[in-house]
Design an enzyme around this catalytic site. Structure first.
Site, mmCIF file in Angstrom:
data_model
loop_
_atom_site.group_PDB
_atom_site.id
_atom_site.type_symbol
_atom_site.label_atom_id
_atom_site.label_comp_id
_atom_site.label_asym_id
_atom_site.label_seq_id
_atom_site.Cartn_x
_atom_site.Cartn_y
_atom_site.Cartn_z
ATOM 1 N N GLU A 121 0.815 -1.502 -0.190
ATOM 2 C CA GLU A 121 0.160 0.096 0.085
ATOM 3 C C GLU A 121 0.915 1.154 0.016
ATOM 4 O O GLU A 121 0.255 2.236 -0.313
ATOM 5 C CB GLU A 121 -0.967 0.018 1.204
ATOM 6 C CG GLU A 121 -0.344 0.227 2.495
ATOM 7 C CD GLU A 121 -1.281 -0.256 3.629
ATOM 8 O OE1 GLU A 121 -2.410 -0.745 3.514
ATOM 9 O OE2 GLU A 121 -1.077 0.035 4.574
ATOM 10 N N SER A 122 2.120 1.035 0.343
ATOM 11 C CA SER A 122 3.070 2.465 0.329
ATOM 12 C C SER A 122 3.234 2.740 -1.290
ATOM 13 O O SER A 122 3.666 3.765 -1.519
ATOM 14 C CB SER A 122 4.313 1.966 0.695
ATOM 15 O OG SER A 122 4.848 0.726 0.145
#
Lengths: 272, 260
Positions: free
Chosen positions: B52-53
Site C-alpha cells: 500500500e506504500s
C-alpha cells in the site's frame, strides 16, 4: 516563492497553537526533526492529521501538543502498539485525545479532494464496516448518473502541511523520490507548507520516481540533514528499525517517555 | 506439534501455498508479507506483490520490516502514490488476492483491528485501526486471512467490524454491492477454515499435521463446525522450510508482527 529558513524559524512562522497540522511521509521521509521542533516550541491544541501517526505523533501526543487526531492506522509499524497514543485514547494522558478515524483509501482521497479544490471526494469504501457509525465525516452519496450508492469523505485542507524531502535547490524547488506516499497531495491541499530537506543544492538532477514541488507551491524550505530519522531518506539513510523496536520500551512508561523526550528533544537544540 | 517445524512456520507455509503464480496480491506487513514472499521464492516466482506504500511488483530478497521498506521501492516494477494504489489499482478490482491479518475474526469472517472491549469512545484496548484493510477486504477478487487461533481472537462476533467478511451470513456482501468474493480461506496455526457455501459460516476444512479437531475447537470462541471431508494438510517440505528460514535470517531475526 519558498523562503529558505531555519527549521526553528519555519515552525515559529508557520505552525500556530490550535492549527490543523499534517506531517506526512509514508514510512519513508517522515519529518521527525520538524515534529521535534514543534515539541520544543511547545505548540498546543493542535489537530494532528496523518495517515499513519507513527512514532512522530506518538511523541507529539505524549508531550501534550494535540487535542485531536485524524488518522487511518495508529501502530508502530513492524513492532506493535503506539503506547502514548493508546494512553491518550484509553486513559486521557496527558490530555484527552479526540479521534477522527478513517481508512487509508479515505484519507488519501480526502487529501486528493483538498489538493483539487473540491469539497469532498467519492470512493467505493468503508462499506459494511463500523467506521461510518463513529466517524461523521463518512457519508453515503448517490451517483447522479448510475444511482449507485458510494461513499463521500470531505476534503482535508490543513492549515499547514510539513514533509521531508531529499533535496531543494537554492530557489526552493523541492525534489523527493522513492516512496512518496501522499506528500504531494498533502502539500497542495494545505494553506501553508514547510519542507525540510537533506541538502540544498545548486541544481536538481532528475531521479527515477521523483516528485517535484515547484518553489511557488511551497511556503518555506528548511535544511534538516537526517531530519527523517528514525524513518529514512532514500539515497541518504536507511530506516532505523532498531529504534522503532526500542521505542516500544521507551514509550511504554510515562516517566521513561518523558525523560527520553527531555534528553533527546527538549534539551537537544538542533542547529539547522 | 512436531519438533521439526513450529506452528508459525506451518501456518506461513500453508498460507504461501494458497497463492498462485501469475496473480497480483495486495500484501499487509507481518505474517501476510512473510507468506507472500515465501510463495514468490518457491512455487510462484511471478506472483506480483503490491504494497500500500505504492510499490507495485516488489521483489525483495529479504523480508521487508515495514510497508515502506526501501527494498520494496528499489525492487518494484513501479512506485506510485498512495492515492493511485487505492484508486487505480485496488478500487476497480485489478488485484486478485488481498492478504490480511487481524486481532479478532468472527464466524462470518469479519475482521477487527480497531477496538476491543468497552465502547468505541472508551475502549478497553485501542488497536491500530483500519489502514488499507476495509477496501482490500471489499475490492480484491478474493481475500486470504492469516491469524493465530485462540478463543480470544476467534470470536462469535467481532467487537468492531473494521473489514467486512460476510457480515451476518449469506447474501450480505451482495446486498451491500461489494464486488470481491470476500474471505475464501482463513489460515491459522492449527489448520484452515473456509466459508460454507450456503451459510458463509467459517468451518474447519483442514488440519495441519499434528493438530487435532479438539485443539481447533478449544481455540475457537464459537461452536466450530467441522467439514465432512476434513483433511490433514501436508507438512512443510524441506525446501519450503529452508527458504522460509533463509528469508527470516536475511531480515535479521524474527520480528513480531502484530500489525494489520
Amino acid at each position: 516563492m519558498a523562503e529558505i529558513v531555519s527549521l526553528a524559524e519555519g515552525v515559529a512562522e508557520l505552525v500556530n497553537d490550535g492549527d490543523t497540522v499534517a506531517l506526512e511521509g509514508f514510512t519513508h521521509l517522515i519529518p521527525f526533526a520538524a515534529g521535534h521542533e514543534i515539541v520544543r516550541q511547545r505548540r498546543r491544541d493542535l489537530e494532528l492529521v496523518r495517515m499513519t501517526p507513527d512514532v512522530v505523533y506518538d511523541q507529539l501526543i505524549g508531550m501534550g501538543c494535540a487535542r485531536r487526531l485524524v488518522f487511518s492506522w495508529g501502530g508502530n509499524p513492524g513492532v506493535g502498539s503506539l503506547h502514548r497514543f493508546r494512553d491518550a485514547v484509553e486513559r486521557g494522558w496527558p490530555t484527552p485525545l479526540e479521534i477522527e478515524e478513517h481508512s487509508h483509501a479515505g484519507m488519501a482521497n480526502r487529501y486528493v479532494a483538498g489538493a483539487s479544490g473540491l469539497p469532498f471526494a467519492v470512493l467505493r469504501g468503508y462499506t459494511g464496516t463500523d467506521l461510518p457509525r463513529h466517524t461523521p465525516t463518512i457519508k453515503p452519496i448517490t451517483c447522479p448518473f448510475t444511482g449507485e450508492v458510494l461513499t463521500a469523505v470531505p476534503a482535508l485542507n490543513p492549515d499547514v502541511t510539513i514533509v521531508h524531502a531529499q533535496r531543494a535547490d537554492r530557489t526552493g524547488n523541492v525534489q523527493m523520490w522513492g516512496i512518496t506516499g501522499v506528500q504531494k497531495e498533502a502539500v497542495l491541499a494545505a494553506k501553508r507548507s514547510l519542507v525540510t530537506v537533506e541538502e540544498i543544492v545548486d541544481s536538481l538532477e532528475p531521479m527515477p520516481t521523483q516528485v517535484v514541488l515547484p518553489t511557488w507551491a511551497v511556503s518555506a524550505v528548511a535544511l534538516a540533514p537526517g531530519g527523517s530519522h528514525p524513518s529514512y531518506a532514500q539515497g541518504y539513510s536507511v530506516r532505523d528499525n532498531d529504534f522503532y523496536q526500542a521505542w516500544d520500551a521507551i514509550s511504554r512508561d510515562r516517566d521513561t517517555f518523558t525523560t527520553w523526550m527531555r534528553e533527546h528533544v527538549l534539551d537537544a537544540r538542533r542547529d539547522a | 506439534m512436531s519438533a521439526e517445524w513450529t506452528a508459525d512456520e506451518m501456518m506461513t507455509v500453508a498460507a504461501a501455498r494458497q497463492l498462485r503464480d501469475d496473480t497480483a496480491c495486495f500484501v499487509g506487513i507481518g505474517l501476510p508479507s512473510t507468506a507472500a514472499n515465501l510463495a514468490r521464492a518457491t512455487h510462484a516466482p511471478r506472483l506480483v506483490l503490491i504494497y500500500e506504500s505504492g510499490c507495485l511488483g516488489a521483489k525483495p530478497d529479504r523480508l521487508p520490516l515495514s510497508i515502506g521498506d526501501g527494498i520494496l521501492a528499489d525492487t518494484a516494477d513501479a512506485v506510485v502514490s498512495v492515492p493511485e494504489v487505492f484508486n487505480y489499482w485496488l478500487q476497480p478490482g485489478n488485484i486478485d488476492v488481498g492478504f490480511l491479518g487481524g486481532a479478532q475474526l468472527d464466524r462470518y469472517g469479519n475482521i477487527n483491528t480497531t477496538t476491543i472491549g468497552g465502547d468505541y469512545r472508551d475502549p478497553k484496548v485501542r488497536l491500530p485501526g483500519a489502514g488499507g484493510a476495509p477496501e482490500i477486504a471489499a475490492s480484491c477478487r478474493e481475500v486470504i486471512v492469516i491469524m493465530r487461533q485462540s478463543p480470544r481472537t476467534f470470536v462469535e462476533r467481532v467487537d468492531f467490524v473494521t473489514s467486512f467478511g460476510y457480515g451476518t451470513g449469506s447474501g450480505d456482501r451482495e446486498r451491500l454491492g461489494l464486488r470481491g468474493a470476500g474471505p475464501q480461506v482463513v489460515i491459522t496455526d492449527l489448520g484452515i477454515l473456509r466459508p460454507e457455501p450456503s451459510s458463509r459460516e467459517l468451518v474447519l476444512t483442514e488440519l495441519h499435521p499434528g493438530a487435532t479437531v479438539e485443539q481447533a475447537r478449544a481455540a475457537t470462541g464459537w461452536q466450530l463446525r467441522v467439514a465432512d471431508d476434513l483433511r490433514t494438510g501436508e507438512p512443510p517440505t524441506g525446501s519450503e522450510l529452508s527458504v522460509l528460514r533463509a528469508l527470516k535470517a536475511a531480515t535479521g531475526g524474527n520480528r513480531s508482527a502484530s500489525n494489520a
